[in-house]
Motif scaffolding. Structure first.
Motif, PDB file in Angstrom:
ATOM      1  N   ILE A  35       0.848  -1.182   0.000  1.00 41.01           N
ATOM      2  CA  ILE A  35       0.000   0.000   0.000  1.00 41.01           C
ATOM      3  C   ILE A  35       0.888   1.237   0.000  1.00 41.01           C
ATOM      4  O   ILE A  35       1.977   1.224   0.566  1.00 41.01           O
ATOM      5  N   ILE A  36       0.430   2.291  -0.670  1.00 36.59           N
ATOM      6  CA  ILE A  36       1.177   3.551  -0.624  1.00 36.59           C
ATOM      7  C   ILE A  36       0.449   4.486   0.338  1.00 36.59           C
ATOM      8  O   ILE A  36      -0.686   4.205   0.734  1.00 36.59           O
ATOM      9  N   PRO A  37       1.091   5.587   0.763  1.00 34.90           N
ATOM     10  CA  PRO A  37       0.430   6.484   1.720  1.00 34.90           C
ATOM     11  C   PRO A  37      -0.896   7.014   1.165  1.00 34.90           C
ATOM     12  O   PRO A  37      -1.084   7.066  -0.048  1.00 34.90           O
ATOM     13  N   SER A  38      -1.780   7.415   2.050  1.00 34.45           N
ATOM     14  CA  SER A  38      -3.090   7.919   1.627  1.00 34.45           C
ATOM     15  C   SER A  38      -2.923   9.239   0.865  1.00 34.45           C
ATOM     16  O   SER A  38      -1.893   9.900   0.953  1.00 34.45           O
ATOM     17  N   GLU A  39      -3.973   9.608   0.147  1.00 32.97           N
ATOM     18  CA  GLU A  39      -3.920  10.836  -0.646  1.00 32.97           C
ATOM     19  C   GLU A  39      -3.625  12.038   0.241  1.00 32.97           C
ATOM     20  O   GLU A  39      -2.856  12.925  -0.138  1.00 32.97           O
ATOM     21  N   ILE A  40      -4.213  12.050   1.423  1.00 32.39           N
ATOM     22  CA  ILE A  40      -4.004  13.186   2.324  1.00 32.39           C
ATOM     23  C   ILE A  40      -2.555  13.265   2.776  1.00 32.39           C
ATOM     24  O   ILE A  40      -1.951  14.340   2.803  1.00 32.39           O
ATOM     25  N   VAL A  53      -2.927  15.520  -5.930  1.00 30.31           N
ATOM     26  CA  VAL A  53      -2.405  14.170  -5.750  1.00 30.31           C
ATOM     27  C   VAL A  53      -3.338  13.170  -6.428  1.00 30.31           C
ATOM     28  O   VAL A  53      -2.908  12.249  -7.114  1.00 30.31           O
ATOM     29  N   ARG A  54      -4.615  13.405  -6.248  1.00 33.47           N
ATOM     30  CA  ARG A  54      -5.631  12.519  -6.822  1.00 33.47           C
ATOM     31  C   ARG A  54      -5.466  12.390  -8.319  1.00 33.47           C
ATOM     32  O   ARG A  54      -5.528  11.288  -8.872  1.00 33.47           O
ATOM     33  N   LYS A  55      -5.257  13.528  -8.967  1.00 37.43           N
ATOM     34  CA  LYS A  55      -5.141  13.503 -10.422  1.00 37.43           C
ATOM     35  C   LYS A  55      -3.895  12.729 -10.857  1.00 37.43           C
ATOM     36  O   LYS A  55      -3.930  11.995 -11.846  1.00 37.43           O
ATOM     37  N   ALA A  56      -2.814  12.875 -10.107  1.00 38.43           N
ATOM     38  CA  ALA A  56      -1.590  12.130 -10.424  1.00 38.43           C
ATOM     39  C   ALA A  56      -1.828  10.631 -10.264  1.00 38.43           C
ATOM     40  O   ALA A  56      -1.460   9.826 -11.124  1.00 38.43           O
ATOM     41  N   ILE A  57      -2.496  10.263  -9.154  1.00 41.41           N
ATOM     42  CA  ILE A  57      -2.767   8.841  -8.910  1.00 41.41           C
ATOM     43  C   ILE A  57      -3.743   8.296  -9.943  1.00 41.41           C
ATOM     44  O   ILE A  57      -3.579   7.173 -10.429  1.00 41.41           O
ATOM     45  N   ASP A  58      -4.751   9.098 -10.309  1.00 43.69           N
ATOM     46  CA  ASP A  58      -5.691   8.687 -11.356  1.00 43.69           C
ATOM     47  C   ASP A  58      -4.945   8.239 -12.598  1.00 43.69           C
ATOM     48  O   ASP A  58      -5.230   7.192 -13.176  1.00 43.69           O
ATOM     49  N   SER A  59      -4.001   9.076 -12.984  1.00 44.58           N
ATOM     50  CA  SER A  59      -3.256   8.795 -14.201  1.00 44.58           C
ATOM     51  C   SER A  59      -2.460   7.497 -14.079  1.00 44.58           C
ATOM     52  O   SER A  59      -2.466   6.662 -14.977  1.00 44.58           O
ATOM     53  N   ARG A  68      -6.376   1.377  -7.178  1.00 40.11           N
ATOM     54  CA  ARG A  68      -7.140   2.016  -6.109  1.00 40.11           C
ATOM     55  C   ARG A  68      -8.188   1.053  -5.584  1.00 40.11           C
ATOM     56  O   ARG A  68      -8.828   0.347  -6.348  1.00 40.11           O
ATOM     57  N   ARG A  69      -8.335   1.018  -4.262  1.00 37.55           N
ATOM     58  CA  ARG A  69      -9.401   0.222  -3.656  1.00 37.55           C
ATOM     59  C   ARG A  69     -10.142   1.096  -2.661  1.00 37.55           C
ATOM     60  O   ARG A  69      -9.599   1.440  -1.612  1.00 37.55           O
ATOM     61  N   GLN A  70     -11.356   1.419  -3.006  1.00 33.33           N
ATOM     62  CA  GLN A  70     -12.141   2.317  -2.156  1.00 33.33           C
ATOM     63  C   GLN A  70     -12.267   1.739  -0.753  1.00 33.33           C
ATOM     64  O   GLN A  70     -12.542   0.560  -0.580  1.00 33.33           O
ATOM     65  N   GLY A  71     -12.042   2.592   0.224  1.00 40.75           N
ATOM     66  CA  GLY A  71     -12.160   2.169   1.616  1.00 40.75           C
ATOM     67  C   GLY A  71     -10.912   1.504   2.167  1.00 40.75           C
ATOM     68  O   GLY A  71     -10.772   1.363   3.372  1.00 40.75           O
ATOM     69  N   LYS A  72      -9.995   1.081   1.259  1.00 38.39           N
ATOM     70  CA  LYS A  72      -8.792   0.399   1.725  1.00 38.39           C
ATOM     71  C   LYS A  72      -7.550   1.259   1.533  1.00 38.39           C
ATOM     72  O   LYS A  72      -6.830   1.538   2.483  1.00 38.39           O
ATOM     73  N   GLY A  73      -7.322   1.694   0.316  1.00 33.13           N
ATOM     74  CA  GLY A  73      -6.133   2.473   0.032  1.00 33.13           C
ATOM     75  C   GLY A  73      -5.688   2.281  -1.406  1.00 33.13           C
ATOM     76  O   GLY A  73      -6.400   1.685  -2.204  1.00 33.13           O
ATOM     77  N   THR A  74      -4.504   2.798  -1.722  1.00 35.41           N
ATOM     78  CA  THR A  74      -3.965   2.661  -3.072  1.00 35.41           C
ATOM     79  C   THR A  74      -2.734   1.771  -3.023  1.00 35.41           C
ATOM     80  O   THR A  74      -1.888   1.928  -2.151  1.00 35.41           O
TER      81      THR A  74
END
Lengths: 244, 244
Positions: A35-40, A53-59, A68-74
């Motif tokens: 897992i990588i650190p949270s977006e925050i 950060v979100r846009k970078a991770i989206d890409s 990405r796993r909602q509720g868990k992390g990236t």
DNA sequence: GAGTGGTCTAGACCACCAA
DNA sequence: TGGTGGTCTAGACCACTCA
């Protein structure tokens, strides 16, 4: 992070963040499957907003580099995960039924790169390479005669035993044994006639039409790390390609 | 627009906007090549924020249904545009040089769908279809023997003359003459031996290995609208596929 | 309930284009 | 200069996961 406005080499902030994240992936700060650190957390680390950060991770997520796993992390994508072992395999049975892939090891030798392979793998002609040949069998029928080449340097210690243990999924073996993760590949397809060696291996007549799949796989930074030539019997299988 | 929270069939707002935009495309409110209203206009029309419209358009743009042009506006994608005429053609010369595509018309007949074609085009077996055969020539060498089938109903009036005028790009002809725009396609590839008819057309020996490309093309709403079988000589060409 | 990713908003400002 | 898409922010709230 700091904006560099009005500059001729303007790059959006999120692209710079994307580079930073990629560097952490290359550097091994976050390894495949982790897992990588949270977006925050990342936002505060890079001094940008969460949205950036979100846009970078989206890409990176659409490139299948992060998951990405909602509720868990990236998470860092991995070929080890179930369903990912055959991510690059586009060959499916015509009738669509599930099949068992088996791997029959043929050979694994050290050799020197010729001009063609050197150019493709971006190494010097004459540099050490490792050459593997194997036969892939689906439901008991030999279907693919596979010949692959990797540069010897990043795969020091790769030998017959490791290939045989890999049980067909070279990519997850590259990851777990050598820390090399493939992120994309380019394939060039042709129809060719089976030569003597291949005809024998696949139990066909010489001259039988085969699908030739030449693949180059790339790791982070678009660095080529494997060349592969698969010769496939396509009587009961086809290669799927989506055009968008 | 209204949010429908806590509902079991929760759909994000931007997906609902995406559906509305798609409906306007199907309905012909904005035709291929035309500009659509600005993000701000659409936001006020749908009673959502610009960011939400943006996300819907982003999605349609990555599907190549809309084209964004900074400073100009957002446009409906078209096969008429230069460089888009061969959007689905993955065959390129091995040496990478640019080539002239030419189209030699062979035949165009009305016929009835057999069970296989009916299932693929989602029409009734026995329904009217139009069947076209042609030869595609690159730099003077016949390379692809093409056989394609469309349902007759949406293509009323399609005949030999129209195919010959199309000059190789069926998709831009479908758009301008029949208002049918293809947005994606699926291809299934195999290696096959040339049969007598094809061998003659491509000036080959019978049994010569050819790349068989079976393609189904879809218009808005994932509706199948064309079946195609191309038999390609790949001695000096290959089919490019990107795996991500 | 706490933490994560996912959605949505409102507003500011920037880069690009055409008139 | 005005309009368009593109970036970035700050904050609110929602859906999902897990302890």
């Amino acid at each position: 992070m700091e904006k560099l406005s009005n500059s001729p080499n303007y790059r959006p902030l999120y692209e710079q963040i994307k580079v930073l994240i990629t560097q952490s992936l290359i550097g091994g700060e976050w390894r495949p499957g982790e897992i990588i650190p949270s977006e925050i957390e990342l936002a505060s680390r890079y001094k940008v907003s969460q949205g950036t950060v979100r846009k970078a991770i989206d890409s990176l997520a659409t490139e299948n580099i992060l998951i990405r796993r909602q509720g868990k992390g990236t998470f860092v994508a991995t070929h080890e995960a179930e369903g990912m072992k055959l991510r690059f395999l586009r060959l499916t049975a015509v009738n669509g039924q599930k099949e068992l892939l088996q791997n029959e090891f043929l050979s694994c030798v050290k050799s020197k790169a010729n001009a063609y392979i050197a150019q493709i793998l971006d190494i010097k002609a004459g540099a050490s390479i490792i050459e593997v040949k194997r036969l892939l069998t689906f439901s008991g029928r030999p279907l693919i005669y596979d010949h692959l080449i990797v540069p010897a340097a990043p795969f020091k210690g790769l030998n017959s035993a490791k290939v045989e243990e890999s049980n067909g999924s070279m990519y997850s073996m590259y990851e777990s044994q050598f820390g090399v993760r493939m992120i994309r590949a380019e394939e060039r397809l042709k129809a060719v006639a089976a030569d003597k060696e291949v005809a024998k291996a696949l139990a066909l007549k010489e001259g039988y039409p085969l699908l030739s799949i030449e693949r180059v796989s790339f790791t982070y930074g678009d660095k080529p790390m494997e060349w592969r030539l698969g010769l496939c019997l396509t009587d009961d299988h086809h290669y799927m390609s989506e055009l968008e």
